[in-house]
Design an enzyme around this catalytic site. Structure first.
Site, PDB file in Angstrom:
ATOM      1  N   GLU B 119       0.952  -1.207   0.210  1.00 56.54           N
ATOM      2  CA  GLU B 119       0.054  -0.055  -0.114  1.00 56.54           C
ATOM      3  C   GLU B 119       0.920   1.239   0.060  1.00 56.54           C
ATOM      4  O   GLU B 119       1.815   1.441   0.617  1.00 56.54           O
ATOM      5  CB  GLU B 119      -0.964  -0.119   1.276  1.00 56.54           C
ATOM      6  CG  GLU B 119      -1.972   1.133   1.254  1.00 56.54           C
ATOM      7  CD  GLU B 119      -2.672   1.110   2.570  1.00 56.54           C
ATOM      8  OE1 GLU B 119      -2.241   0.594   3.843  1.00 56.54           O
ATOM      9  OE2 GLU B 119      -3.531   1.838   2.629  1.00 56.54           O
ATOM     10  N   LYS B 196      -9.678   2.378  -1.834  1.00 64.06           N
ATOM     11  CA  LYS B 196      -9.769   1.832  -0.787  1.00 64.06           C
ATOM     12  C   LYS B 196     -11.287   2.109  -0.279  1.00 64.06           C
ATOM     13  O   LYS B 196     -11.859   3.151  -0.178  1.00 64.06           O
ATOM     14  CB  LYS B 196      -8.802   2.616   0.390  1.00 64.06           C
ATOM     15  CG  LYS B 196      -8.731   1.864   1.518  1.00 64.06           C
ATOM     16  CD  LYS B 196      -7.341   2.347   2.432  1.00 64.06           C
ATOM     17  CE  LYS B 196      -7.288   1.956   3.683  1.00 64.06           C
ATOM     18  NZ  LYS B 196      -5.983   1.988   4.161  1.00 64.06           N
ATOM     19  N   CYS B 233      -5.765  -2.725   2.267  1.00 63.59           N
ATOM     20  CA  CYS B 233      -5.406  -2.573   3.702  1.00 63.59           C
ATOM     21  C   CYS B 233      -6.521  -2.841   4.448  1.00 63.59           C
ATOM     22  O   CYS B 233      -7.114  -4.073   4.777  1.00 63.59           O
ATOM     23  CB  CYS B 233      -4.818  -1.459   3.995  1.00 63.59           C
ATOM     24  SG  CYS B 233      -3.851  -1.450   5.785  1.00 63.59           S
TER      25      CYS B 233
END
Lengths: 384, 384
Positions: B119, B196, B233
């Site tokens: 990331e 995300k 994540c």
């Protein structure tokens, strides 16, 4: 898979790793160490005399100013069947009733507040056979069958909430069968029942031949000791099942199961623990123990010759906490009672720390799932 | 948590357990053993000279009659930042670009078809500071920023799909920032981008100060080597995020991450692996390595004194398969490239075996989630 006689992962690590490594390995595998709980010597003696393993651990939470700690002790029971599956039905049930009575006496000495037994605990896990008689004779009324009546008596005697997963005969709805967990209050009253939401279509788990998916939704039971739910067996593979119990407020979700080594042992430590993490709650995974030999042979849809047993139920029952910690598992080979003291305050504390509910975007997922369930759904795929 | 210098769980087990135990422990922990993949000696030499770990494994599937095997090699890259966070921005980015170039040369020698970086790979994970400059200067256009241009060149040169997670500057929509993964085809074309979906509100992950949740949904990218998705994540804590990528057809879901020992190390082996099991797909969990020291001190909302580092990024990148197997992790301390050959046929085979999609009852959950999202929702609680 790991051979039946291999006692436990935890014991092998303990016996073989140097102390510094053991501490690091344990923390990576199990999270911050759980405290061992002291038990009355009489309980340890009784467990040994009655030939079952007895382990106990405590999960603490941070101290708060406005809420006192909310310690509750859960008991997870894993066991073999007592008589062979070709013994008379009533004798098999009676022997299992007797075993639970003697284990619960010890649970009471250990201060257990809520106990849960394994899936379909009054019978061998005979669904592999696809035969109806005698197995359907193990089915009982959830409200006033002999097993529920026994559990009511035990609940009242020991001031203990009892979660009793049985094969249910539903006389009020055409005599059909269900895979059900009866929740009995510590007052002795039947608090209610919940049923298996996802029915396996895998391996020898021919349960779809016997009963259908629950229509009762995701009820949570408010007990004197906390809010509990029951995710039966195969429902542990379905993250949405755990989620809905949690959205309904469950602080402890029991997962009474019957699962075998060759199929699922590598999945076992993962799924209930992931659910505890993802849902800020405690989860209690319970599996039966041993091999059950059936009187008539059956095949397994895997090309192997007909045989009379389902495989090796590997026990390994454990408790996971919302902070990712877990207890060691009970053994792979023996009957056992796992006692865990849970401070339920840890659930909201972990929710406030990680915020998975706040960041969950459930309205978006409700829409996406509704669309994905339509017959004409077109997956969102990007091509060059 | 485990101390930074503890190299790896896998190595400790290998060095200390007797062979019979090691085999049982590995099977319980990691599932049926994955085959080690032979790599060209030149690649091993280059990795050693360039000071990164290189591991390679293969997941096989059963042979089918109508579909040939569909082997694809993925590469997971974990690395430290190269220059300290107070070095000039352009030099920091340049140094990371150089590192990736040299790791990708080795990945190409290993026959990697799809590579994914960690990331926000072009920068230190500076969001803990809550400062804007100079960190927002690391943001780039997803379509034609210098990092995307570099990745396009590498993709074409090596005939490799590149998943490049960056901090994105979205000039077309008011210059806002996003946490984005750019997917670049092996042709060198930008196939698209994904963002995300869940932004952490935990610990020092002050990312909500910098960017919002994605509005792009759950796109899946059809590449020459299979259908892939990117769950960035904190989205790994949300089972629904994995599920929607899977319902859109992803066979491999990458999870580029940045996470630290004290907070998440006990969760790390659980979540991506659970997602592979629950969704009948491969998952690839990637974490950065090392400690990043920032020029100015900050506090962590935990009562501890102000300090200049975020904590220990513990690497441990790994691949999980839909049958519950997983590779060992890369080390906790070193840069590394993990190569895994995946037979994508295993996804549908595991779906046909376990049937979690067929038994998933998504329409029911869509309704329940829609209700649970309403302001006046009353949880389903049963009381005595």
């Amino acid at each position: 898979m790991a051979s039946p006689e291999f006692l436990s992962l935890e014991q092998s690590l303990e016996e073989n790793l140097p102390p510094a490594d053991l501490s690091n390995v344990r923390r990576i595998l199990f999270g911050r160490e759980t405290r061992k709980l002291d038990l009355p010597p009489s309980a340890l003696v009784a467990a040994s005399q009655r030939d079952f393993e007895l382990l106990a651990f405590a999960f603490e939470a941070s101290k708060e100013q406005l809420r006192p700690a909310r310690p509750v002790r859960v008991g997870l029971v894993q066991n073999r069947i007592r008589l062979p599956p070709d013994a008379p039905v009533s004798e098999q049930v009676g022997a299992l009733h007797g075993r639970i009575v003697e284990i619960l006496e010890v649970a009471a000495q250990c201060g257990v507040n809520i106990v849960c037994f394994q899936e379909a605990w009054t019978m061998p896990f005979a669904f592999c056979t696809r035969e109806k008689l005698p197995w359907t004779e193990f089915a009982e009324s959830a409200e006033d069958g002999p097993t529920t009546r026994l559990c009511q008596k035990l609940a009242k005697t020991h001031n203990m909430v009892v979660v009793s997963p049985i094969l249910e005969r539903d006389e009020a709805h055409g005599d059909v069968l269900w895979n059900t967990a009866v929740v009995i209050s510590n007052s002795g009253a039947v608090l209610g029942k919940t049923r298996k939401n996802h029915i396996p279509r895998v391996g020898d788990f021919n349960e779809a031949t016997y009963y259908m998916e629950s229509t009762l939704g995701h009820p949570v039971f408010q007990t004197s000791f906390g809010r509990i739910a029951v995710n039966i067996c195969y429902g542990r593979h379905h993250p949405l099942n755990w989620l809905m119990y949690s959205l309904n407020g469950a602080e402890i979700i029991f997962n009474p199961s019957a699962t075998i080594g060759e199929l699922s042992e590598a999945l076992w430590p993962i799924e209930a623990r992931n659910a505890a993490i993802a849902n800020h709650c405690f989860t209690c995974a319970i599996n039966r123990v041993g091999v059950e030999h059936f009187p008539r042979e059956f095949t397994s849809g895997d090309g192997k010759p007909a045989h009379c047993d389902f495989g090796y139920f590997y026990g390994s029952s454990y408790v996971s906490a919302p902070d990712g910690r877990r207890t060691p598992g009970l053994s792979r080979t023996r009957d056992g009672l796992l006692v865990a003291q849970l401070d339920l305050n840890l659930c909201r504390q972990m929710g406030d720390l990680w915020n998975f509910k706040m960041t969950g975007r459930y309205a978006m997922y409700a829409e996406e799932l509704a669309k994905a369930s339509q017959p004409d759904y077109r997956p969102h795929v990007i091509k060059e």
